[in-house]
Every structure is written in C-alpha cells, then in structure tokens.
Write an enzyme that holds these catalytic residues in place. Structure first.
Site, PDB file in Angstrom:
ATOM      1  N   GLY A  72      -6.862  -4.631   4.519  1.00 34.33           N
ATOM      2  CA  GLY A  72      -5.970  -5.707   4.925  1.00 34.33           C
ATOM      3  C   GLY A  72      -4.562  -5.181   5.125  1.00 34.33           C
ATOM      4  N   CYS A  73      -3.781  -5.884   5.922  1.00 33.78           N
ATOM      5  CA  CYS A  73      -2.451  -5.374   6.268  1.00 33.78           C
ATOM      6  C   CYS A  73      -1.509  -5.350   5.067  1.00 33.78           C
ATOM      7  CB  CYS A  73      -1.857  -6.179   7.420  1.00 33.78           C
ATOM      8  SG  CYS A  73      -1.843  -7.958   7.151  1.00 33.78           S
ATOM      9  N   HIS A  74      -1.482  -6.451   4.290  1.00 34.46           N
ATOM     10  CA  HIS A  74      -0.648  -6.447   3.092  1.00 34.46           C
ATOM     11  C   HIS A  74      -1.161  -5.394   2.097  1.00 34.46           C
ATOM     12  CE1 HIS A  74       1.937  -9.903   3.780  1.00 34.46           C
ATOM     13  NE2 HIS A  74       0.906 -10.650   4.115  1.00 34.46           N
TER      14      HIS A  74
END
Lengths: 350, 350, 350, 350
Positions: free
Chosen positions: A153-155
């Site tokens: 995931g990006c976060h």
C-alpha cells in the site's frame, strides 16, 4: 526469459492502471498485449485517458476476453476482494504466468489478520502462501523468485522504508511510534464520489480512516517482523489538496541514549547504493514535490528540541513508489531486467 | 466606553491587517481612524488590496504620522521585535490606549523563555508584565480588564484549545503528546520569498521549523500551567497547498483507564456555551474547510484501535480564530461589546 | 411587509443552497422556516454541511412536507426542469408567496428559445409571463414589484453587467463580441461525477459546452434588447482549478472612433452609485480573487495595442453575485429591505 | 557528430534549466558538462533543486568559469537582454558551438520590432541574422543546419502551431483572430515577487500584459509570414492557479464558406505523422492536464453555434513543448539525433 515480455494490465482505466502504462511505454522489453476495464470494455485507452492519444494500444476488453496463455506477466490493478478470485483463476489456468498485484489481497501473510481488517475470509489461501510482499529494498531476493507479488500500500511502503532498519537496529522505542501520514487525492482513486469533488477537497484538509485505516495492518506485519515482537504504531492518514504524494512524519523516541544522528546513520547504511532511496543530509526536511512523478523515496532525519526524541520523514509519489512504479520495479526483478529499467529519473518539479 | 471606538490598524498591508479590516468593516461600533504601512505609506488600501475598492478608508501612513491621542484602540499587526518598541512608546504616550498585539512579542510571560526562543533579550519588560495572553475562552475575565493583549499564535491557539481542559482534567499523559499541525500558506505572510511561490508550494507538502518552531514556546507555557508541571510536547508544523486553515492532529495516551469518550466529555463540558468552539459528535473527523473564513474552532475526538490511545483534532482558520478574528473577539471584550460582534457566522464553504 | 419574513430554501443541500443560508443567517429580517432536500430529507443541515454545526436550523424535509402557507418567500435552488412544476404549484397554492428562482427555468422570455436551448417545451407558460430577469442593476424597478424572480446564470450575469451599457451606448460592434469566460469548479455543483474529481481537474484547465453553452441564450436575450437588434456573441466557458469565481475576458471592436477610455466612461456612468459594482481605474486588470466570497462585481477596461479594439474584464463570485448573493439582493428589493442587507463587505482575500 | 555531445546549461537554477536537466538525464547521447547559475555558483544542483539528490552532476559555476571549448552545445536559459551578449561572446570564442537559446533575444527577425517590443536596440545584430526560429514542425530543415536556435515563447508556440496552417490555407479571416491564452504559474519563473506567492494566486485568476504582452510580437511575425500580409491578432494571456500548462482558446471566422470541419482537415493534414502534435477528433475539447509533463501539443477544433465561426484550442506544457522540451527537440535535430530522443511519452496524468 524472452527479450520481450507480453504484458497485460488488468484494470487499465484507473489511476494505477494508466500510470503503469505510462511507465511501461518507456520499457524496451515490454509489449502491451492486453488492457482490461470491465465497465469500459470496447473503448480505446485514449477515450478514457486522452493523454494516450496517438499511442498505439490494444482496445480495452473485459477480463474474460483475455487469453492468459498469450501473456507472460499480468499487472492486477483491480479492487480488493475481486482480485483474489481473478488471481487464483489465472494461476490455475496458466501456472507459468507472473502476477504483480497492486490490490491489498495478498499483502497480509496471516489470513486471520486479513479477515479482521477486510471484513471477510480470504478466498485464495493457497495462492496467498506463495505471495511475496513487494517492498523491493527489503525482499529483493524473494521477489526474484516469486510468481505472485503483493505490491505494498502507498502509506505502508512509505513508512516501512524508514522504520524497518530502525526497528531492526533496536534504537527506537517500538511502543511509541506515531506516524502522521499525508496523501494526495489520486490515492482515493477515480470512482466518482461527492467527498472527492474538487470543490469539496481543495482549500482544506482532513484526516480519514482515523484509528483504523487498513494500511495499518501492513505496518503491524512489517514492523513486528523487524522488531521481533508485536508492534502497533499509531497511524493517521490525511487527505491534502494536491494530486500526488505521500508524506509521512514519524515521531520517535530513541533507546539506549541513541541520538538522532545515529538514526540517520542507520538509514544511510541500510540504503547505501539503492537507486530509488535518497537519504537527505541530517537535518534537511524532505518535500513531497521533489519526488512527484518519480519512483524515488526521500528520507530525512531531524533532531527534536528534547533529547531522546527524533522526527523521521519519508516521502514518495503514491502512484509511483507507492503503487505503479514500485510494481514495475518488482516486475523488473521478476523478469530478470535491470531493476531501474523505465523507472530512473528525477521528479517532475515544478 | 463610547458607543464608537476609534481604531488604528498598524501594519495594514499584511494579511492579518487586511483581515482585521474585513472584520472591522462589519462592526457597528468601530470607526477606522488610522491605517499604517511604513513601506507603502501614501498609497490607498485599494492599491494594496483591491478588494477594498469602493470602500472609504484612511490613506496608509507611517506609524510616526499617527497621533495616538486620536485613537482608542490600536491593533498591532507588525513583525515581532519591532512591535515591542512600538507598543512601549504607545503605552507611554497614551496610557488610556487599549492595544491588541498580533505579534509574538508579549505572548511569553517568562522573559528568559522569550530570549531563548527569539534570540534576543526582551526590551519592553515593564509592558510585558501587563500583557494578557489572549486565548479568550481561557482568560476571558483577565482580558476584560487589560490594556495590552497578546494575541496567540495560530498553531498555538489551535492546539491549546483542546489540550488545556484535557491536561487540567489529568486524563492524558502529559509526557506523551504528539502534535502534528498543518497550515495554509497565508500563515507565512506576504513577504516575497522563493520558497512561497505558487510553483514551489502547490502540489506538495513539507514540514518546517521541525523540532524547534517558535509557537512551541506558547504550548510549553500554557500546557505546563494547565498540567501544573513542565510539559514539553512534540510539535511539528507543515505547509499545505491551501491558503487558509490550521489543522492539528494530536496523538494522546489516556491515564487511569480513561476512554476516548471521556476526553470528548471533558471538552464538551469545558466549552459548553461557547459561540466559537464546536465539539463534533464523538468519532466525527473535522475538516479545515468547514471553518474557513469564520472565527470557529471545530474539535473532534476519535478512538484509536488500541485501548489507551486517542486522537484529538482541532481546526481553525489561521487568519481568523488563529489571528485577526481572535483579536477582534478580544477587542470586543476589552471594549465591553458583545464578544461575537462582527464575528459570528459559518465558514465560507465551498 | 412584516419586519421578519419567513423564508424557505428549496434545495438546501447544494452549493447555492448552503450559500443562501450563509448569507441569510446574517439577515436581521429573516427567519429560516423550511429547508428542503429530497434525497437528504430527515438529516440535519450540519450532517450535509458541517460548517453549520452549532447553528439552530430546521431539519431537512421533502418539498411535499412543507406548508407554503407558513412561508412568505421561497428561494428555489432546484435543478432546471423540475423547478417549473414546483414554482407553478407554489404560485397556485399560495398566490401571495414571493419566489426567487435560481434555476434556468424562467430566465428566457421567449418560450421558443427555451425549448430550443433546453430541449423540451416549457411547462409553466403562465408563470413565465410574470417572471422578471433578476439582474438587479438593470431591472431594479420591475424587481420591486414581482412575485417571481428569475435569477441570472453566473456566466450570463457577469458578462451582461458590462455589455448592456456598452451596447445601449452604441459604441461597440455588436457583431464582433468574443467572450472568453472562466469559472471555478463550484459552478458545476455537488453531484458526484468522475470529471469533477479533484484529481481530474486540479492542475489543468479546459473549455466546456464550447459553442453551445446554455448561458449563451441569456446573453442573446439581454444583448439583443440592449442593442435593439439581434446579437449573437461568441461565448466559451472554461473550468479552472479554483473553487469560486467567474472571470469574463471580453474582446470588443469600438465604433465611430470610440476609444477604450470612452468605454470606461460609459461603464463608470452607468454604475455610479451602485454598491456592488466597482469600476477599476482605466487600465487596471481585475482579479477574480478580489471578489471571492463577496457580492461584488469588479470591472476593468484596458486598451489593446491596436486602435479600435478594447478588452473589458468582468469578475464575480459565481456563488454570490453569480447566484445566491444576487438572489438575496433581489429578495431585499422584493421585500422592501435595503438592497445591501446581509450582503455588503469586501472579498475574503487571501 | 560524435556519439556523445558535451552539453552546458547556462542558467540551470531556473525552471527551464531544471526541466532541461530532467530531460537530458534521459538522453543517451548527452554528457552534462557544465551548469551555470551566477548567483548560486558554488552550490550543488541538489541544493537548489532537491529532486536531483543522488544524481551525479557538475557543481554550479558562473558563466565566466566555463571553458566553451570543452562544450559542443550550450542551452541558454538566461534572462532576455543578458543573453544576446553571452551568445555573441560564445559564437565569437568558439564558432563550432551550437547554441539553443530559450530567451526572447533572437526570436524576432526584424531588429526594429525587437527594439519596439523590448525597449532597447538589439546588440547582437550579426548573430541575429543566423538565428532560426525554433518551432520544429514549421522550420525543421532550417533548424538542422543552424548553429543558433531561437526557441519560441510558450504562449507563442502554442498558438502558432494551429494558426500557421490555417492562415496558409487562407480559410480563416486574418483580421479577426482572438486568442485567449491561459498559463500555469511556472511560466512566471522562480524570481521571488509578492504577486506570485501562493496566497496571492491560488483560488483565482487574472489577465496580465493585456493588450501588449511581448509574445504577441512572435505571433505577428509568424502569422504575417503565413498569411503573406500583416496580421495583428488580439491576444490576452491569463495566469491560472496551476503550475504547468498553456491553453489557447482561439476564436476564428472562416472564409469562403469554409466549415469548422475544413479547419480540422487542414490541421490533420498539416501535422500528419508528427510525433508531438495530436489532432483530437473533431469536436473533442483538449485539456491542458493531458499534456502535462510531456512534449505534446493537443489540438481541437469545435464548431460554434453560428455558421462561419469556429473555435480552435491548442494546449502544451509551458516548460516542455513551450520551452525545454521544444529546445531538446531542436537540439536533437541540430545534432543529428532522432528528433524524439528523451522526449517521447504521454503526460503525467493525473
């Protein structure tokens, strides 16, 4: 593997799909062989994303219209939940296929954690066992050998990059990690919703998923592995009035008298020689715009006014190192290409 | 006091100056009698801020051209350092004058703290002793009686509002406070600098003053008073690509088994009946845009996934409750007017 | 008319509805008696627009739940097409009611033109005959006497204000008018659509409705009346990455040797004494941000490098003078209040 | 020419300089041999533009420190006025050098026009005679043979691309051209000024240089050449709250009964086979964001509601096809490389 690989992008009408295409069009060893978008099947890519006007590309189709035997690699940029069925089917139909999955479906190793965070039992458990978590800099060797890659995931990826070496080094308090993460709007995807309209989100900010955002589960998994015991960081994401960028401000307490400079040294050592990770000089504050449009992650370590505290900042482009760029970096490894192919280069700034 | 007070705005060509004017033009008991802007003296306000075209206003002058005996109240929107001399002069020349100072010069009660944070000895110590810190909801009675009001910093006020009742109630760990604050660009003022150009700050974010921002000193002062012992919170401000808004995300640990709902109750009780502070229902996340252009502060309390942790969010408009709106609220009290005069009303949204 | 009028806002969950409410809350002679929003009936206004938290307002209902006999004035902020039926019903049920309609339904005097531009026959022809086009500065006397007010479109009003006096004066070529109009995104409303997502519209611009935008029909009507013969200007609207603002750049050819300065004089004369229209000094270029949040219209006239050509620029806030502010200005006239009540004041800038 | 050319970028600390670098780093035949920035001499590129952290580059120097004999090509990204002296010196010192000049100094063939628009006599008249105007698609053959290339202005190039074929074809009225051009803020450069601060330009728009912008002179030159007689279009540029993008909306009258579709055909024929110019299907409206970060120009032709009128829209990225991308395209031709080297690829969208 052959000089040219035949690539399919499943879910090409979303932002991670179009970003994959933007990157892959630069890749000398890729032939774009299939593009799917179930609800937009029959349209040209340029109808959906006019920036591709003039580029020769396959027409969008449904997934069922694609013959996976004509593909060597599939990038899955589909919604979570759906993805696990598509992937299981593909792997059964064509075991030689390599799959890079950008959804959340195969990121969590523990199916109970998956069920807890995503609200339903995982339905492709056999495939799950093969999946490798695709944070390249941490799992490079495993990634080279897998046929199912779970892209982070990006976060999550943005915070895992700085935190794993620090936790492994044992110089920060694992029980006292606060991560305040900020993201541009493109992370919310292309689905129309009132809350994502320009007039609703420009000129302001707000937190979301407070206290329970699903990317937290990836942090728990990777932080705990790094620390060798359960770690449950505080994590709150925020939406900012910008299109791209993840910016994680991480508040830490040091252990054993370690100084902020020591944290900087640990990170500099851990990522020496990495193409896509830049450690700024001690005390320099990263800016998300300086990685925009690139696959880079810039890290900063800054001293707090109080001894025993430090601020670590990590920034990426959510569609690049946070999604499609990271996916192609993994794809390069899985296919035996140079890891940086089609990815190197500085940000688009200003 | 007379029905109409004669007001001077010192430093009218900056953003807090123009915002003061915007508010005061709605005030039924105010006559704008002097406007100063040393470097733009001789110009009309409409030359400097064309939104005032058609409004009848005094011409801009230097400070020395103003006769303070023709004024009842002065708003000082001048740079820190300069201000203390101007204020000392004014108070000596005309002791009856009421002064609302928007600079940092009189906010810190302890001159040693001032010297430490601002890098030089305070040069108006006598006047400093009279100053009242102008967070209206906390110091209402003192404010009514003062002639020198030190208006709080925008980041400071926004975090002090939720934290003081919680620290007084003793239900949060004063040694474990992390404040991640975000601000719009107008907080950086109107001085031309490369780093504030649109092309440099749009489409991205970054922290600034990390580990040492001067507003931290106000937090130390007010948090310590509330807790009854020294408190040194972690505080990091960030610049966001928006014009207005402060958004403080505060990470807390509860004490004595207190639940996030208890924190919500403390805040609801503390601010019951306040015009400008709205406690959102438990779990609802504030958005900075919902206070834009208003003097409101919206507060949210949200549970973390882990027991013993809570997230408190406070948001204001940095030019209103964070500066000029707060200043007029104090002015109203100091002059005996209804506190909300010229200030009430919801945000400009969208 | 009574000191206090009972007002209903039909369609309170859209942007023009919330803006009406923001203005009316400041109005000393208004009691908000009904708020409708068919799809959000049962909710509180603060659930739909959190900026109204803490404000005492009626709950949202459906239109059929409202008893029009308990209202003196209705503001209709409903979609076009729907509106004509609602208005016809209201006028039959309660003839004493005053209606300010913000939709397009009653703006065109000629039903054939309506049918041509809106694609269906008008279905409230009797009521149409009573409607007065609500550009206050042009039709002030008629507005005072009407019970059905057709509030102008945002693009239309902004261009009509400068063009009507110029056409009446006969000093510009009516066959050679080019209007390049720009608007902020709030003009597109609150309905969720892919094309209005932040990520789709930030960092870029595009024209829309090119060559056929419906507001053109209002220009035709008013320009032709002013010129005394048919006028068909070129008109192209554009969407800009900002929330509010209309900015019309108008390219003109002068007649009879008239100079740009003559155009400036005509406008200055036509609007001398108007509260909400400001003519900037000759040659000064307006900026949309200097009217943001206000009911003002700022006009500029600039010479071209070639004799016989001039550029006229007009700017308003699309939700204020372009919609809800203009509506309240008309309401004030219709109810016998001072025209500027609840509306005066400069822009929110920055 | 050698496989690798040694390139100097003069003026590397501005936006066109950094953009040149971003492109050239991808170029397989370029060695970056000198970077100048007089006021920042001694600094690293990464100090001035942190996106270059981790990239191996020469330190910034003054121009006088560079030995031009060690360079094959110089890109001049210096202020106009200064440039002509620098270029004249370079050409005298090292006649073999190829120079791509991004300033305005050599764009106008007629020195009297230069003097009129720029306010002082041209001081490098000999060199001026050699200069070729670098709109690649129009002057490809001349560009291949020149050693001094005058790169077009961003507004100019964007409008010249569609207008030249139309004027050559004689199907539009050359006396009735209105060009309403919009640009992102990066076109204003990196010099600090109050008017370019984020808080001054976000959330609003305004025209500038109305009736007299210097890029008009390039339009006059190229339009007149194409039409075979003097042409003086109306041209007004606007600043938009976005970083990148030029968007020209062009209002035309057709001649001889030509239809908008005929204009579309002329453009499609003129630019068939061009890599960087895309003609959208008739009636489709371009968006500036669909060329952002690319060297593409997208063109649209749309019918007006009135016969005899058409709207043509042209959009580019001001730093790419409007400046640095265009410059590298010319450089490629001048050096015998494939014209698209380091430039091909779609926009960064979203």
């Amino acid at each position: 593997m052959a000089e040219t690989v035949r690539v399919g992008v499943y879910g090409a009408s979303g932002y991670t799909g179009s970003e994959l295409l933007r990157i892959l069009l630069r890749h000398p060893n890729v032939s774009i062989s299939a593009l799917t978008a179930d609800r937009k099947a029959g349209q040209q890519m340029k109808d959906v994303f006019p920036q591709f006007t003039g580029v020769d590309l396959p027409v969008l189709t449904t997934i069922t219209e694609v013959d996976p035997h004509k593909l060597d690699v599939v990038f899955c940029a589909l919604p979570h939940g759906t993805t696990q069925h598509v992937v299981a089917d593909l792997m059964m139909q064509r075991p030689e296929l390599k799959i890079v999955d950008l959804s959340a479906d195969f990121r969590l190793e523990n199916p109970e954690e998956y069920a807890r965070w995503y609200g339903h039992a995982h339905e492709a458990l056999d495939q799950q066992k093969e999946a490798v978590y695709g944070l390249t800099e941490l799992y490079r060797e495993k990634i080279k050998g897998t046929r199912l890659l779970a892209n982070p995931g990006c976060h999550s990826g943005t915070s895992i990059i700085p935190m794993v070496p620090l936790l492994k080094a044992g110089i920060v308090d694992a029980d006292n990690i606060v991560i305040d993460s900020k993201t541009g709007m493109s992370g919310a995807g292309r689905g129309a919703s009132e809350g994502m309209l320009f007039s609703e989100v420009a000129e302001g900010t707000h937190a979301y998923g407070v206290g329970k955002h699903r990317h937290t589960s990836e942090l728990d998994q990777e932080f705990s592995k790094a620390a060798g015991r359960p770690v449950f960081a505080s994590f709150t994401p925020h939406l900012l009035p910008m299109i791209r960028g993840i910016y994680a401000t991480i508040y830490l307490r040091t252990l054993g008298g370690a100084k902020p400079e020591d944290l900087h040294r640990v990170l500099a050592d851990a990522y020496a020689g990495e193409t896509f990770i830049q450690i700024l000089p001690f005390g320099q504050v990263p800016q998300s715009r300086h990685v925009k449009g690139s696959n880079n992650c810039q890290l900063g370590v800054i001293a707090d006014r109080m001894d025993g505290r430090a601020i670590v900042i990590s920034t990426t482009d959510n569609l690049m190192k946070g999604a499609s760029g990271q996916a192609v970096q993994n794809f390069n490894l899985m296919c035996g290409f140079d890891e940086a192919t089609a990815l190197a280069g500085p940000a688009l700034f200003p």
